[in-house]
Design a protein around this motif. Structure first.
Motif, PDB file in Angstrom:
ATOM      1  N   ILE A 185      23.686   9.516 -11.144  1.00 18.92           N
ATOM      2  CA  ILE A 185      23.671   8.063 -11.336  1.00 18.92           C
ATOM      3  C   ILE A 185      22.903   7.386 -10.210  1.00 18.92           C
ATOM      4  O   ILE A 185      22.109   6.461 -10.444  1.00 18.92           O
ATOM      5  N   LEU A 186      23.128   7.827  -8.963  1.00 20.81           N
ATOM      6  CA  LEU A 186      22.401   7.263  -7.823  1.00 20.81           C
ATOM      7  C   LEU A 186      20.891   7.455  -7.985  1.00 20.81           C
ATOM      8  O   LEU A 186      20.105   6.533  -7.732  1.00 20.81           O
ATOM      9  N   LEU A 187      20.498   8.646  -8.403  1.00 24.01           N
ATOM     10  CA  LEU A 187      19.066   8.931  -8.542  1.00 24.01           C
ATOM     11  C   LEU A 187      18.431   8.130  -9.666  1.00 24.01           C
ATOM     12  O   LEU A 187      17.258   7.756  -9.585  1.00 24.01           O
ATOM     13  N   ILE A 188      19.205   7.868 -10.717  1.00 22.53           N
ATOM     14  CA  ILE A 188      18.680   7.058 -11.818  1.00 22.53           C
ATOM     15  C   ILE A 188      18.534   5.598 -11.402  1.00 22.53           C
ATOM     16  O   ILE A 188      17.498   4.961 -11.633  1.00 22.53           O
ATOM     17  N   ILE A 189      19.573   5.061 -10.755  1.00 22.38           N
ATOM     18  CA  ILE A 189      19.559   3.648 -10.360  1.00 22.38           C
ATOM     19  C   ILE A 189      18.531   3.376  -9.263  1.00 22.38           C
ATOM     20  O   ILE A 189      17.813   2.377  -9.294  1.00 22.38           O
ATOM     21  N   PHE A 190      18.483   4.284  -8.274  1.00 18.44           N
ATOM     22  CA  PHE A 190      17.601   4.066  -7.120  1.00 18.44           C
ATOM     23  C   PHE A 190      16.423   5.038  -7.136  1.00 18.44           C
ATOM     24  O   PHE A 190      16.005   5.544  -6.097  1.00 18.44           O
ATOM     25  N   ASN A 191      15.915   5.272  -8.326  1.00 17.20           N
ATOM     26  CA  ASN A 191      14.831   6.240  -8.500  1.00 17.20           C
ATOM     27  C   ASN A 191      13.616   5.929  -7.623  1.00 17.20           C
ATOM     28  O   ASN A 191      13.038   6.825  -7.005  1.00 17.20           O
ATOM     29  N   LYS A 192      13.225   4.683  -7.563  1.00 19.35           N
ATOM     30  CA  LYS A 192      12.024   4.313  -6.816  1.00 19.35           C
ATOM     31  C   LYS A 192      12.200   4.501  -5.317  1.00 19.35           C
ATOM     32  O   LYS A 192      11.247   4.825  -4.598  1.00 19.35           O
ATOM     33  N   LYS A 193      13.446   4.308  -4.833  1.00 23.56           N
ATOM     34  CA  LYS A 193      13.705   4.506  -3.406  1.00 23.56           C
ATOM     35  C   LYS A 193      13.830   5.992  -3.077  1.00 23.56           C
ATOM     36  O   LYS A 193      13.379   6.447  -2.022  1.00 23.56           O
ATOM     37  N   ALA A 194      14.450   6.728  -3.983  1.00 22.27           N
ATOM     38  CA  ALA A 194      14.655   8.154  -3.744  1.00 22.27           C
ATOM     39  C   ALA A 194      13.348   8.932  -3.835  1.00 22.27           C
ATOM     40  O   ALA A 194      13.130   9.893  -3.080  1.00 22.27           O
ATOM     41  N   PHE A 195      12.470   8.514  -4.770  1.00 25.96           N
ATOM     42  CA  PHE A 195      11.195   9.208  -4.961  1.00 25.96           C
ATOM     43  C   PHE A 195      10.042   8.209  -4.874  1.00 25.96           C
ATOM     44  O   PHE A 195       9.391   7.905  -5.873  1.00 25.96           O
ATOM     45  N   PRO A 196       9.776   7.688  -3.669  1.00 32.98           N
ATOM     46  CA  PRO A 196       8.699   6.695  -3.533  1.00 32.98           C
ATOM     47  C   PRO A 196       7.339   7.327  -3.780  1.00 32.98           C
ATOM     48  O   PRO A 196       7.081   8.472  -3.397  1.00 32.98           O
ATOM     49  N   LYS A 197       6.485   6.558  -4.441  1.00 30.25           N
ATOM     50  CA  LYS A 197       5.133   7.048  -4.685  1.00 30.25           C
ATOM     51  C   LYS A 197       4.276   6.791  -3.445  1.00 30.25           C
ATOM     52  O   LYS A 197       4.352   5.738  -2.838  1.00 30.25           O
ATOM     53  N   GLU A 198       3.498   7.803  -3.086  1.00 33.88           N
ATOM     54  CA  GLU A 198       2.631   7.642  -1.923  1.00 33.88           C
ATOM     55  C   GLU A 198       1.525   6.660  -2.269  1.00 33.88           C
ATOM     56  O   GLU A 198       0.837   6.790  -3.270  1.00 33.88           O
ATOM     57  N   GLU A 199       1.376   5.679  -1.392  1.00 28.90           N
ATOM     58  CA  GLU A 199       0.355   4.666  -1.634  1.00 28.90           C
ATOM     59  C   GLU A 199      -1.026   5.259  -1.347  1.00 28.90           C
ATOM     60  O   GLU A 199      -1.249   5.938  -0.339  1.00 28.90           O
ATOM     61  N   GLU A 200      -1.913   4.999  -2.288  1.00 33.35           N
ATOM     62  CA  GLU A 200      -3.275   5.504  -2.131  1.00 33.35           C
ATOM     63  C   GLU A 200      -4.048   4.536  -1.241  1.00 33.35           C
ATOM     64  O   GLU A 200      -4.080   3.332  -1.478  1.00 33.35           O
ATOM     65  N   THR A 201      -4.632   5.060  -0.222  1.00 35.78           N
ATOM     66  CA  THR A 201      -5.408   4.216   0.704  1.00 35.78           C
ATOM     67  C   THR A 201      -6.881   4.560   0.590  1.00 35.78           C
ATOM     68  O   THR A 201      -7.266   5.740   0.487  1.00 35.78           O
ATOM     69  N   GLU A 202      -7.669   3.566   0.617  1.00 35.47           N
ATOM     70  CA  GLU A 202      -9.119   3.764   0.532  1.00 35.47           C
ATOM     71  C   GLU A 202      -9.684   3.859   1.933  1.00 35.47           C
ATOM     72  O   GLU A 202      -9.389   3.040   2.799  1.00 35.47           O
ATOM     73  N   THR A 203     -10.496   4.830   2.146  1.00 34.04           N
ATOM     74  CA  THR A 203     -11.134   5.018   3.450  1.00 34.04           C
ATOM     75  C   THR A 203     -12.492   4.336   3.419  1.00 34.04           C
ATOM     76  O   THR A 203     -13.350   4.636   2.584  1.00 34.04           O
ATOM     77  N   ILE A 204     -12.639   3.398   4.325  1.00 33.36           N
ATOM     78  CA  ILE A 204     -13.894   2.652   4.365  1.00 33.36           C
ATOM     79  C   ILE A 204     -14.857   3.396   5.310  1.00 33.36           C
ATOM     80  O   ILE A 204     -14.560   3.608   6.469  1.00 33.36           O
ATOM     81  N   GLN A 205     -15.932   3.834   4.759  1.00 31.62           N
ATOM     82  CA  GLN A 205     -16.935   4.554   5.538  1.00 31.62           C
ATOM     83  C   GLN A 205     -17.667   3.562   6.448  1.00 31.62           C
ATOM     84  O   GLN A 205     -18.056   2.517   6.029  1.00 31.62           O
TER      85      GLN A 205
END
Length: 205
Positions: A185-205
């Motif tokens: 139940i905890l994992l379902i309710i707080f799914n986004k906190k438990a499994f955060p998606k890694e933010e994609e960062t753009e590397t500026i050349q």
């Protein structure tokens, strides 16, 4: 969350689970029920360890199930250790700890209860009995928590089940099962906190 706190959760759940099971085994006759409230009862039953008391494959199936759980608990333990090392969110570590404790609680029953308890006819069991009821890896899981929140007859207009008696909730379970359910139940309710998606960062050349 440090590993020590996760271990504290695991040990606490295991103690409550095993103390409650041993108390029920040594004080209740099989099938005995105590009504605490209309919607909550202590009802002593046992099963071979599968969900909803299902069984398959006889002795071979029971052994396979127990061995599978031993491998599964090793995997869950590694998942917990890895999550702590990676400094995962507290929700995830608490959930994994509850799953580990719940799985371990029922494994203890399955592995050891057959060689430490007897099963007298119309009597309470003896802990560390001279003539236990089973063998190592062939113990039965003790269940006792029963919440028949509603009893009645379903409306006739319902397909298939209409007009039939129905109880919600009719499963009988234990503290270990409760820990696993709470984790899910905890994992379902707080799914986004438990499994955060890694933010994609753009590397500026």
């Amino acid at each position: 969350m440090p590993l020590k706190k996760a271990l504290f959760i695991i040990i606490t759940v295991l103690l409550i689970d095993q103390i409650s099971k041993i108390y029920i085994k040594t004080n209740f006759v099989y099938g005995e029920e105590v009504v605490v409230f209309d919607w909550f009862r202590i009802h002593f039953i046992e099963n071979n360890g599968m969900a909803w008391g299902a069984e398959f494959g006889g002795r071979a199936g029971k052994l396979f199930l127990t061995i599978f759980r031993l491998f599964a608990i090793a995997g869950i333990g590694y998942w917990l250790y890895s999550s702590v090392k990676k400094n995962a969110h507290t929700i995830l570590i608490v959930s994994i700890s509850l799953i580990f404790a719940g799985a371990m609680g029922n494994i203890i029953d399955s592995v050891f209860y057959g060689v430490i308890f007897d099963t007298p006819m119309n009597g309470v069991a003896t802990l560390f009995a001279e003539k236990p009821y089973g063998e190592l890896f062939y113990g039965k899981v003790v269940d006792m928590l029963y919440f028949p929140i509603w009893n009645g007859v379903l409306p006739d207009w319902l397909p298939i089940w209409g007009g039939k008696p129905f109880t919600f909730f009719n499963a009988i379970f234990n503290v270990a099962d409760s820990a696993i359910s709470a984790a899910v139940i905890l994992l379902i309710i707080f799914n986004k906190k438990a499994f955060p998606k890694e933010e994609e960062t753009e590397t500026i050349q």
